[in-house]
Design a protein around this motif. Structure first.
Motif, PDB file in Angstrom:
ATOM      1  N   TYR A   7       0.831  -1.207   0.000  1.00 17.59           N
ATOM      2  CA  TYR A   7       0.000   0.000   0.000  1.00 17.59           C
ATOM      3  C   TYR A   7       0.863   1.253   0.000  1.00 17.59           C
ATOM      4  O   TYR A   7       0.759   2.104  -0.865  1.00 17.59           O
ATOM      5  N   PHE A  58       4.470   1.698  -0.134  1.00 22.84           N
ATOM      6  CA  PHE A  58       5.593   1.876  -1.055  1.00 22.84           C
ATOM      7  C   PHE A  58       5.224   1.636  -2.514  1.00 22.84           C
ATOM      8  O   PHE A  58       5.586   2.393  -3.394  1.00 22.84           O
ATOM      9  N   LEU A  59       4.480   0.554  -2.777  1.00 25.12           N
ATOM     10  CA  LEU A  59       4.154   0.248  -4.167  1.00 25.12           C
ATOM     11  C   LEU A  59       2.856   0.901  -4.623  1.00 25.12           C
ATOM     12  O   LEU A  59       2.626   1.096  -5.804  1.00 25.12           O
ATOM     13  N   GLY A  60       2.007   1.223  -3.651  1.00 19.05           N
ATOM     14  CA  GLY A  60       0.708   1.791  -4.010  1.00 19.05           C
ATOM     15  C   GLY A  60      -0.102   0.849  -4.873  1.00 19.05           C
ATOM     16  O   GLY A  60      -0.935   1.268  -5.675  1.00 19.05           O
ATOM     17  N   GLN A  63      -0.834   8.872   3.310  1.00 22.30           N
ATOM     18  CA  GLN A  63      -1.051   8.716   1.871  1.00 22.30           C
ATOM     19  C   GLN A  63      -2.119   9.673   1.354  1.00 22.30           C
ATOM     20  O   GLN A  63      -2.413   9.688   0.173  1.00 22.30           O
ATOM     21  N   GLN A 118      -3.745  -5.435 -11.147  1.00 20.23           N
ATOM     22  CA  GLN A 118      -2.426  -5.164 -10.612  1.00 20.23           C
ATOM     23  C   GLN A 118      -1.487  -4.749 -11.748  1.00 20.23           C
ATOM     24  O   GLN A 118      -0.763  -3.781 -11.666  1.00 20.23           O
ATOM     25  N   TRP A 178      -9.493  -7.234  -5.340  1.00 20.56           N
ATOM     26  CA  TRP A 178      -8.424  -6.299  -5.093  1.00 20.56           C
ATOM     27  C   TRP A 178      -8.215  -6.067  -3.594  1.00 20.56           C
ATOM     28  O   TRP A 178      -7.108  -6.055  -3.082  1.00 20.56           O
ATOM     29  N   ASN A 195      -2.381  -1.344 -13.235  1.00 16.06           N
ATOM     30  CA  ASN A 195      -2.093  -0.182 -12.427  1.00 16.06           C
ATOM     31  C   ASN A 195      -0.624   0.024 -12.127  1.00 16.06           C
ATOM     32  O   ASN A 195      -0.209   1.077 -11.710  1.00 16.06           O
ATOM     33  N   THR A 196       0.131  -1.035 -12.312  1.00 14.95           N
ATOM     34  CA  THR A 196       1.545  -0.881 -12.038  1.00 14.95           C
ATOM     35  C   THR A 196       2.353  -1.301 -13.260  1.00 14.95           C
ATOM     36  O   THR A 196       2.977  -2.338 -13.263  1.00 14.95           O
ATOM     37  N   SER A 218       6.239   1.666 -10.892  1.00 14.40           N
ATOM     38  CA  SER A 218       5.729   0.855  -9.792  1.00 14.40           C
ATOM     39  C   SER A 218       5.450   1.643  -8.523  1.00 14.40           C
ATOM     40  O   SER A 218       4.651   1.244  -7.712  1.00 14.40           O
ATOM     41  N   ALA A 219       6.094   2.802  -8.354  1.00 11.53           N
ATOM     42  CA  ALA A 219       5.905   3.524  -7.097  1.00 11.53           C
ATOM     43  C   ALA A 219       4.649   4.392  -7.097  1.00 11.53           C
ATOM     44  O   ALA A 219       4.320   5.009  -6.126  1.00 11.53           O
ATOM     45  N   LYS A 220       3.948   4.397  -8.224  1.00 15.25           N
ATOM     46  CA  LYS A 220       2.758   5.264  -8.311  1.00 15.25           C
ATOM     47  C   LYS A 220       1.534   4.558  -7.730  1.00 15.25           C
ATOM     48  O   LYS A 220       1.290   3.389  -8.034  1.00 15.25           O
ATOM     49  N   PRO A 221       0.758   5.253  -6.916  1.00 18.23           N
ATOM     50  CA  PRO A 221      -0.435   4.614  -6.357  1.00 18.23           C
ATOM     51  C   PRO A 221      -1.402   4.210  -7.455  1.00 18.23           C
ATOM     52  O   PRO A 221      -1.420   4.816  -8.531  1.00 18.23           O
ATOM     53  N   ALA A 222      -2.219   3.208  -7.135  1.00 22.13           N
ATOM     54  CA  ALA A 222      -3.172   2.707  -8.101  1.00 22.13           C
ATOM     55  C   ALA A 222      -4.087   3.816  -8.595  1.00 22.13           C
ATOM     56  O   ALA A 222      -4.357   3.946  -9.769  1.00 22.13           O
ATOM     57  N   GLU A 223      -4.575   4.622  -7.683  1.00 19.97           N
ATOM     58  CA  GLU A 223      -5.413   5.755  -8.034  1.00 19.97           C
ATOM     59  C   GLU A 223      -5.007   6.869  -7.096  1.00 19.97           C
ATOM     60  O   GLU A 223      -4.618   6.602  -5.979  1.00 19.97           O
TER      61      GLU A 223
END
Lengths: 334, 538
Positions: A156, A158-160, B264, B31, A200, B34-35, B40-45
Motif C-alpha cells: 500500500y 511503497f508500491l501503491g 497517503q 495489478q 483487489w 495499475n503498475t 511501480s511507485a505510483k499509487p493505483a489511483e
C-alpha cells in the motif's frame, strides 16, 4: 452412510444445546450489567431498573434462558443491546465478510501448502525441503498483526499497488446482495467493477491470514507423505513399475490426506474465529470486531448469536471431515 | 458405491479449483494495469481526499451503536448526531456558553421554573417538514417516555407546553440552573415527529432512529455500511450551505493503518492515533496535529467511607496527594500532552479557580501526615480496567510514587464492565477514572462528584460525605445568579481540595492529526470529537 449422517446430525443438536446453555449461564454470571453500559454512567437507580425491566434482565437467569431458547427455536436470536438491531440482521451483515476472507485464505493455504508439502517430502533434505521449512516456520512464528502491517507497508505505502482497508472502495457500490460474499454476488450479477474491486481488497488480508495456515498444511502434508512413502505398498508399487505423479498422487497423497484433512478442517474453524486480528488491521467489516465490541459491552444476545453460529460451523466442519474419511479410505467402517 | 463417491468428490474438487483459478486470474490484471513497468511507485489511483474537495474523509476507531438522541449516551455517536440534528440552543464557537439555535430567544421566570423559547422560522427537517413547537414538545415527551439515560438528565421537566407554532414553554419541577446548557447537548436534538410512522411494537421509533437520522441539521445520514463507513450528505432543505457535500466516517480500527492512510492522503482526519505515534506524524509535511486543552480529566477515586479504614482519615488522603510527582506522571502516561488539575473544576470551564491549592510532590510532608494519622505499613488496592490504554502505565507509576512514602499498592486490573459494578458498590480502595462534562456547567463536577446523594457510579465515586459541602453545592444548584453560584462553588472547592477524596491528576489535551489543507475546524471543549462540518472546507 445415511445412518451416520443422521446420527451425527442428532449429535449436532445436542452439542448446540449444550453450547447455548454454557454460554448463556457463563455470560450471565459474570459480574457486570449491560443495562448500566447502556444508560451511561450517571443514570439514576430508577432509570437503571426500568432499562433492566425493558431488557428482561430483572428475571431469574433460568427464565431468561427459557425465553431466549423459545425465541431461538422460532429463529429469533433476540435484539442486540448495543446496536438495537435484531442479532440475526447483524450476523447476516458481518458473517459473510468473515466467511469470504476465511475461505479465500483457506483456499490459498491449500493450493500452496499441499504441493509444497509433497515437494518437501519427496525431495527430503534437499534445498526444496529447506525452503519449504523456512516458509512454514516463518508463517507459524510471524504474528498476524506484524505480517499484515508489513504487507500494508510494502503493497500500500511503497508500491501503491493494493488497498489497505475495507472490502470495496468507498466509491464502488456493493453488488446486489445474494449471499453477502462480494465475489460470488458480483459474479452472479455480472458486476465486474465490484468483482475486481473486491478481489483487489481481498488479496492482502487473505494472504496474510493464509500465511499462518500455510505452515500447518505444509508440515502436515510433509510428515504424512513421508510416513506413507515408507510403507511397503509403495515399495510394491514401485517394484511394479509405477512411478512419478501417478504413484505420488494416486497412491501416496491420497493416503496422506486423511490426517491432513483432520488438521486442516479444524484449522478452518480457528480461521473463522481467529480472523479477528486480520480484520482489525485491514478494517475488514467481519464478525471479529463486532464480537469484541459486544463482549466489552456485555451484549448477551450478540455474544450468544455469535457463539451459536460459530459452534454450528465447527460441528458442521467436523461432520464434513468425518465424511471425507469414508470417501478417502474405504477401510474406515462405522 | 464408494468409487462413485470418490469420483463425485474428485470432480467437485476439480470444478472448485478451476473456479478458484478462474477467480484468481483477474487478480493479476488490475495489478498489472495499475503498475506498469517503470511506474511501480505510483499509487493505483490518486487518493480520493486529495482530488475531491467537496468530500471529507474521517477515520474513526469503531462502528457506532444506536444513534437515537433519546437513547445514546455515547460521545462517539454524537459526531454523527450533532451535525444531523439541531438543538434549541447551541454551543458558541469554541466557548462553553450557549448561543441561539432553533430558538432565537428565550426567557426564564424569576423562580427558574418556567422557560419559554421562541423558535426561529425557516428551519426544516431533512424531509421538508418545518420544525415547530409541536416537534420540540414531541422530542422531549418521547425522551421522557423512553426512559433511558437521557431521560435522567431531563427528569426535572414537569411539562412541555406548546403556546403557538413558534413558542414552547418548559415547566420544571425545581430550579435547575444548568437546564439551558443541557439543551445544547446531544440529547437536546429535536426529532422529526414523523418518526411515529416508523414505530415498531410501540418502540417509539427507537429501532429506526438507531440506524437513521431524522433531524433538521445541515446533514443527514444517507448510508451506513455496518463495520465499514457512515456517509453523511447535505440536508437539501437546510438553510445552511456547507462546502462539504459528502462526509465519510470510515471505520479503521487499527491505529497504524489510520496513520498510513493519513500519510497517503486517503483520509483527512485520523481520530485513533496514540500519543506515541503522534510525535512521528508531526514531522510529516501535509499533516498537522492540533493540540487544545480539553475538559476531559483523569483522576483517582479514594474510597473515603467504604474502602480501607485508613482512607477515612483526610490526612492519609492528603499524603497520597502529596506523594505524586504530577509532571513526571503526565510525561510518562500522556507524553506530556496534559495539564495538572487544580481542584475538581478543570481549566476552561467557568468556576475554575486559578488561586486554589494545587498539590505538589513532597515526600517528607506525606510521610509526616501518615505518621500523624498513625497509618503505618499501609497496603491498598488500586482498581482499574483496560478501558483506557494508558491506565496500565498510570497504575504502575502510582505504585512507584506510593512506595516512596511506604505504601504498598496492589494493582487489580479487571474487565471494564465488572469494574463498573465494583465502583458502583464501593468495593475498592482506590480506582482510576475519567470524567468529561455533558453540559457546560460546574454542576457536572461539583454536584456529581461531591453531593452525597450521588454515591457510586452516578458521580460521587469516592463515597465522600461532608455536610458543609452538600449544603454548598446544593445551594449553588438551586439559584440562577451566576456570580453567587461561582462563589459557592469556590468555597466548596477549597474544602474538597483539602479533604482530598480524589487525587486530582490531570486534564488531557485534545489531540487531532488532521490534513493541513483542511480549513475551518473549531474545537469546542464541550464537543470533543465532534466536528463543525458545515463550517469546514478544503
Amino acid at each position: 452412510m445415511k445412518q451416520i449422517i443422521l446420527k451425527r446430525l442428532a449429535m449436532l443438536v445436542l452439542v448446540l444445546l449444550g453450547v447455548t446453555m454454557i454460554t448463556f449461564f457463563l455470560s450471565h454470571v459474570i459480574p457486570g450489567d449491560p443495562a448500566r453500559m447502556m444508560v451511561g454512567q450517571r443514570a439514576s437507580e430508577e432509570t437503571l431498573q426500568e432499562v433492566r425491566r425493558q431488557l428482561g434482565l430483572d428475571q431469574p437467569v433460568w427464565v431468561q434462558y427459557l425465553t431466549y431458547m423459545k425465541g431461538l427455536f422460532a429463529g429469533d436470536f433476540g435484539t442486540s443491546i448495543r446496536t438495537q438491531q435484531p442479532v440475526v440482521d447483524d450476523l447476516i451483515t458481518f458473517f459473510p465478510a468473515t466467511i469470504e476472507l476465511a475461505i479465500t485464505a483457506f483456499v490459498i493455504a491449500i493450493i500452496i501448502g499441499v504441493p509444497l508439502g509433497v515437494l518437501a517430502a519427496v525431495k527430503k533434505d534437499t534445498s526444496w525441503d529447506h525452503i519449504s521449512r523456512f516458509f512454514s516456520i516463518a508463517g507459524i512464528s510471524t504474528p498476524v498483526f506484524w505480517s499484515g502491517l508489513v504487507g500494508i507497508l510494502i503493497f500500500y505505502k511503497f508500491l501503491g499497488a493494493l488497498p489497505s482497508s475495507g472490502r470495496l472502495d468507498l466509491t464502488v457500490p456493493a453488488p446486489t446482495r445474494i449471499t453477502g460474499l462480494y465475489l460470488v454476488d458480483s459474479l452472479f450479477t455480472g458486476n465486474w467493477a465490484a468483482f475486481t474491486n473486491s478481489l483487489w481488497h481481498l488479496i492482502l488480508p487473505a494472504i496474510t491470514l493464509a500465511f499462518a495456515q500455510l505452515a500447518v498444511v505444509t508440515r502436515q502434508v510433509r510428515s504424512s507423505m513421508l510416513e506413507v512413502l515408507g510403507q511397503e505398498y509403495i515399495r510394491t508399487a514401485l517394484a511394479n513399475g509405477i512411478h512419478g505423479p501417478v504413484l505420488l498422487i494416486r497412491y501416496a497423497l491420497r493416503n496422506a490426506l486423511i490426517p491432513t484433512i483432520t488438521v486442516v478442517g479444524l484449522s478452518f474453524g480457528s480461521l473463522l474465529g481467529g480472523a479477528v486480528v486480520t480484520e482489525t488491521i485491514f478494517s475488514w467489516p467481519g464478525m471479529g470486531k463486532y464480537v469484541v465490541d459486544s463482549i466489552a459491552f456485555l451484549d448477551f444476545p450478540a455474544i450468544m448469536g455469535f457463539t451459536f453460529v460459530i459452534s454450528f460451523g465447527y460441528v458442521l466442519i467436523n461432520l464434513l471431515v468425518d465424511l471425507t474419511y469414508y470417501v478417502l479410505d474405504p477401510q474406515i467402517k462405522e | 458405491m464408494k468409487r462413485r463417491w470418490s469420483f463425485a468428490l474428485t470432480s467437485l474438487v476439480l470444478t472448485f479449483s478451476m473456479l478458484v483459478t478462474a477467480c484468481s486470474s483477474p487478480a493479476t490484471q488490475p495489478q498489472a494495469q495499475n503498475t506498469p513497468p517503470g511506474n511501480s511507485a505510483k499509487p493505483a489511483e490518486p487518493p480520493a481526499s486529495k482530488t475531491v474537495t467537496d468530500t471529507l474523509f474521517v477515520a474513526i476507531n469503531a462502528d457506532q451503536g444506536t444513534l437515537d438522541p433519546a437513547v445514546t449516551f455515547d460521545n462517539a455517536a454524537w459526531k454523527i448526531t450533532y451535525p444531523t440534528y439541531e438543538r434549541l440552543v447551541e454551543y458558541d464557537g469554541e466557548s462553553t456558553e450557549v448561543k441561539p439555535g432553533l430558538a432565537k430567544e428565550w426567557k426564564v421566570s424569576e423562580d427558574g421554573l418556567t422557560w419559554t423559547f421562541t423558535l426561529e422560522e425557516g428551519h426544516t427537517f431533512a424531509d421538508g417538514t418545518p420544525v415547530t413547537a409541536e416537534a420540540v414538545k414531541f422530542t422531549f415527551d418521547r425522551t421522557l417516555e423512553i426512559k433511558k439515560g437521557p431521560a435522567d438528565v431531563y427528569s426535572v421537566i414537569k411539562e412541555v407546553k406548546v403556546d403557538s407554532p413558534t413558542s414552547v414553554t418548559f415547566i420544571l419541577s425545581q430550579n435547575f440552573p444548568p437546564f439551558l446548557s443541557t439543551l445544547a447537548a446531544n440529547y437536546g436534538g429535536i426529532v422529526n415527529p414523523k418518526v411515529k410512522k416508523k414505530e415498531q411494537n410501540g418502540d417509539l421509533g427507537q429501532n429506526y432512529l438507531a440506524n437513521n437520522t431524522m433531524g433538521s441539521g445541515p446533514y443527514e445520514l444517507t448510508e451506513w455500511k455496518k463495520g465499514e463507513y457512515l456517509k453523511l450528505t447535505v440536508n437539501p432543505h437546510s438553510s445552511v450551505k456547507p462546502a462539504f457535500q459528502t462526509v465519510y466516517f470510515k471505520i479503521v480500527p487499527d491505529a497504524t493503518a489510520q496513520r498510513l492512510q493519513l500519510e497517503q492522503g486517503e483520509i483527512d482526519i485520523a481520530e485513533g492515533i496514540s500519543n506515541e505515534q503522534l510525535k512521528a506524524l508531526k514531522d510529516l509535511p501535509g499533516v498537522e496535529v492540533l493540540q487544545k486543552p480539553s475538559l476531559f480529566v483523569d483522576y483517582v477515586y479514594v474510597n473515603s467511607s467504604k474502602g480501607n479504614e485508613a482512607l477515612k482519615n483526610p490526612k492519609v488522603r492528603q499524603a497520597l496527594s502529596y506523594s505524586i510527582d504530577y509532571d513526571a506522571l503526565t510525561e510518562s502516561v500522556q507524553e506530556g500532552y496534559a495539564t495538572q488539575m487544580r481542584g475538581p473544576i478543570p481549566k476552561g470551564l467557568w468556576g475554575h479557580d486559578e488561586s486554589a491549592h494545587q498539590y505538589k510532590r513532597d515526600v517528607e510532608k506525606a510521610k509526616a501526615l501518615l505518621a500523624e494519622a498513625g497509618a503505618s505499613n499501609l497496603t491498598l488496592d488500586l482498581l482499574y480496567s483496560d478501558n483506557k490504554p494508558w491506565w496500565e502505565t498510570e497504575a504502575l507509576t502510582l505504585q512507584a510514587f506510593f512506595a516512596d512514602i511506604g505504601i504498598k499498592l496492589n494493582l487489580k486490573k479487571i474487565a471494564y464492565a465488572t469494574s463498573r459494578e465494583m465502583i458502583d458498590s464501593g468495593e475498592f480502595d482506590l480506582a482510576l477514572g475519567v470524567w468529561s462534562p455533558d453540559f457546560g456547567d460546574p454542576y457536572m463536577f461539583m454536584n456529581y462528584w461531591f453531593d452525597s446523594v450521588n454515591f457510586g457510579l452516578a458521580g460521587n465515586r469516592a463515597f465522600y460525605k461532608n455536610d458543609k459541602v452538600d449544603e454548598l453545592v446544593r445551594k449553588a444548584a438551586s439559584i440562577n445568579d451566576k456570580a453567587e453560584r461561582e462563589k459557592l462553588y469556590k468555597e466548596a472547592q477549597n474544602i474538597v481540595i483539602e479533604d482530598a477524596p480524589y487525587l486530582y491528576l490531570y486534564q488531557k489535551d485534545f489531540l487531532l492529526p488532521i490534513s493541513k489543507n483542511l480549513k475551518g475546524f473549531l474545537f469546542n471543549p464541550m464537543l470533543e470529537g465532534i466536528y463543525n462540518l458545515a463550517d469546514m472546507s478544503k
